[in-house]
Design a protein around this motif. Structure first.
Motif, PDB file in Angstrom:
ATOM      1  N   GLU A  46       0.633  -1.391   0.204  1.00 17.67           N
ATOM      2  CA  GLU A  46       0.017  -0.029   0.168  1.00 17.67           C
ATOM      3  C   GLU A  46       0.807   1.390  -0.233  1.00 17.67           C
ATOM      4  OE1 GLU A  46      -2.816   2.297   3.231  1.00 17.67           O
ATOM      5  OE2 GLU A  46      -2.925   0.132   3.234  1.00 17.67           O
ATOM      6  N   TYR A  47       1.589   1.028   0.729  1.00 19.45           N
ATOM      7  CA  TYR A  47       2.667   2.266   1.266  1.00 19.45           C
ATOM      8  C   TYR A  47       3.649   2.598  -0.272  1.00 19.45           C
ATOM      9  CZ  TYR A  47       2.335   2.103   5.868  1.00 19.45           C
ATOM     10  OH  TYR A  47       1.692   2.447   7.166  1.00 19.45           O
ATOM     11  N   LEU A  48       3.731   1.694  -1.066  1.00 21.90           N
ATOM     12  CA  LEU A  48       4.717   1.466  -2.777  1.00 21.90           C
ATOM     13  C   LEU A  48       3.046   2.012  -3.430  1.00 21.90           C
ATOM     14  CD1 LEU A  48       7.114  -1.476  -1.779  1.00 21.90           C
ATOM     15  CD2 LEU A  48       7.501   0.883  -2.145  1.00 21.90           C
ATOM     16  N   ASP A  49       2.418   1.347  -3.260  1.00 23.98           N
ATOM     17  CA  ASP A  49       1.180   2.572  -4.353  1.00 23.98           C
ATOM     18  C   ASP A  49       0.981   3.517  -3.697  1.00 23.98           C
ATOM     19  OD1 ASP A  49       0.824  -0.363  -5.678  1.00 23.98           O
ATOM     20  OD2 ASP A  49      -1.120  -0.711  -4.083  1.00 23.98           O
ATOM     21  N   GLU A  52       3.796   5.798  -5.890  1.00 30.40           N
ATOM     22  CA  GLU A  52       3.656   5.299  -7.084  1.00 30.40           C
ATOM     23  C   GLU A  52       2.547   7.244  -7.567  1.00 30.40           C
ATOM     24  OE1 GLU A  52       1.890   2.024 -10.336  1.00 30.40           O
ATOM     25  OE2 GLU A  52       3.451   1.215  -8.885  1.00 30.40           O
ATOM     26  N   THR A  53       1.870   6.678  -7.316  1.00 32.29           N
ATOM     27  CA  THR A  53       0.685   7.510  -7.548  1.00 32.29           C
ATOM     28  C   THR A  53       1.232   9.475  -6.836  1.00 32.29           C
ATOM     29  OG1 THR A  53      -1.139   6.633  -6.589  1.00 32.29           O
ATOM     30  CG2 THR A  53      -1.476   8.589  -6.171  1.00 32.29           C
ATOM     31  N   CYS A  54       2.414   8.973  -5.734  1.00 29.20           N
ATOM     32  CA  CYS A  54       3.043  10.311  -6.300  1.00 29.20           C
ATOM     33  C   CYS A  54       3.770  10.643  -7.193  1.00 29.20           C
ATOM     34  CB  CYS A  54       3.665  10.533  -5.055  1.00 29.20           C
ATOM     35  SG  CYS A  54       3.147  10.407  -3.032  1.00 29.20           S
ATOM     36  N   ALA A  55       4.216   9.923  -7.901  1.00 26.65           N
ATOM     37  CA  ALA A  55       4.923  10.219  -8.913  1.00 26.65           C
ATOM     38  C   ALA A  55       4.801  10.441  -9.933  1.00 26.65           C
ATOM     39  CB  ALA A  55       5.328   8.525  -9.305  1.00 26.65           C
ATOM     40  N   ALA A  56       2.607   9.880 -10.117  1.00 25.56           N
ATOM     41  CA  ALA A  56       2.099   9.711 -11.113  1.00 25.56           C
ATOM     42  C   ALA A  56       1.851  11.389 -11.468  1.00 25.56           C
ATOM     43  CB  ALA A  56       1.216   9.038 -11.357  1.00 25.56           C
ATOM     44  N   GLU A 141       8.392  10.087   2.070  1.00 24.76           N
ATOM     45  CA  GLU A 141       8.549   9.791   3.168  1.00 24.76           C
ATOM     46  C   GLU A 141       7.384   8.685   2.881  1.00 24.76           C
ATOM     47  OE1 GLU A 141       7.226  14.637   5.191  1.00 24.76           O
ATOM     48  OE2 GLU A 141       6.321  13.376   3.013  1.00 24.76           O
ATOM     49  N   TRP A 142       6.618   8.190   2.177  1.00 26.06           N
ATOM     50  CA  TRP A 142       6.272   6.641   1.667  1.00 26.06           C
ATOM     51  C   TRP A 142       7.074   5.607   1.520  1.00 26.06           C
ATOM     52  CZ3 TRP A 142       1.004   5.537   3.352  1.00 26.06           C
ATOM     53  CH2 TRP A 142       0.091   7.124   3.155  1.00 26.06           C
ATOM     54  N   PHE A 143       8.017   6.411   1.210  1.00 25.36           N
ATOM     55  CA  PHE A 143       8.778   4.821   1.118  1.00 25.36           C
ATOM     56  C   PHE A 143       9.877   5.094   1.920  1.00 25.36           C
ATOM     57  CE2 PHE A 143      13.386   3.604  -0.210  1.00 25.36           C
ATOM     58  CZ  PHE A 143      13.203   2.827  -1.409  1.00 25.36           C
ATOM     59  N   ASP A 144       9.875   5.762   2.977  1.00 26.83           N
ATOM     60  CA  ASP A 144      10.647   5.802   4.484  1.00 26.83           C
ATOM     61  C   ASP A 144       9.584   4.833   5.090  1.00 26.83           C
ATOM     62  OD1 ASP A 144      12.941   6.723   2.999  1.00 26.83           O
ATOM     63  OD2 ASP A 144      12.683   8.723   4.395  1.00 26.83           O
ATOM     64  N   LEU A 145       8.268   5.348   5.165  1.00 27.95           N
ATOM     65  CA  LEU A 145       7.347   4.160   6.160  1.00 27.95           C
ATOM     66  C   LEU A 145       7.505   2.675   5.952  1.00 27.95           C
ATOM     67  CD1 LEU A 145       5.597   5.479   8.179  1.00 27.95           C
ATOM     68  CD2 LEU A 145       3.301   5.912   6.404  1.00 27.95           C
ATOM     69  N   VAL A 146       7.618   2.216   5.093  1.00 31.35           N
ATOM     70  CA  VAL A 146       8.056   0.814   3.989  1.00 31.35           C
ATOM     71  C   VAL A 146       9.241  -0.059   5.909  1.00 31.35           C
ATOM     72  CG1 VAL A 146       8.951  -1.052   2.893  1.00 31.35           C
ATOM     73  CG2 VAL A 146       7.344   1.107   1.920  1.00 31.35           C
TER      74      VAL A 146
END
Length: 167
Positions: A46-49, A52-56, A141-146
């Protein structure tokens, strides 16, 4: 410890459990080790999704983190407390995956981490997705949260291991 090494540790430790130990529930309301693995994998995906959403994204978000979110990122980790989610978000994780299933799913998390590792810092810091507890988080931040979430569950993993190794 890097996120990838941390997940490698989870994968290595997974091989030490019998299927019975993996699915052993010590008491009502307490997860098995397998359920804890299922949980950290689902949340990582979910965090990695969200990375991806931030990137898009094409829309900047000026709002930031909550006070707790600011604290979390300042210390770089979850505080050593048990976090109880609201009942509607606290559906028990699956307790049916085999060690092979969990290993394959951990491999997918690692593959996605590797895919984003070199690109995450190129994503606009103002492209954000809201986390209900921590506020508006960007891709980094989402990436680090993983990794923070996997580290947070190491304490739970140790407690669960003690319960079935000492049973």
């Amino acid at each position: 410890m890097s996120n990838l090494k941390l997940i490698e540790t989870y994968k290595h430790d997974l091989q030490n459990y019998s299927l019975e130990q993996l699915r052993y529930i010590t008491a009502e309301g307490i997860w098995s080790i397998g359920q804890m693995y299922d949980h950290v994998i689902l949340v990582a995906m979910e965090y990695l999704d969200n990375v991806e959403t931030c990137a898009a994204s094409k829309e900047e978000q000026k709002l930031g983190k909550t006070e707790f979110g600011e604290h979390l990122y300042k210390i770089g980790d979850f505080p050593p407390i048990k976090i109880k989610l609201p009942d509607e978000l606290n559906t028990p994780p699956s307790n049916s995956d085999s060690k092979e299933d969990l290993t394959n799913r951990l491999d997918l998390v690692m593959q996605r981490l590797r895919q984003w590792e070199s690109r995450v810092d190129t994503i606009n810091l103002n492209y954000k997705i809201k986390h209900e507890g921590f506020g508006w988080l960007n891709a980094r931040e989402w990436f680090d949260l993983v990794g923070m979430h996997f580290r947070h569950h190491l304490r739970q993993k140790c407690e669960l291991e003690q319960k079935f190794f000492n049973a």
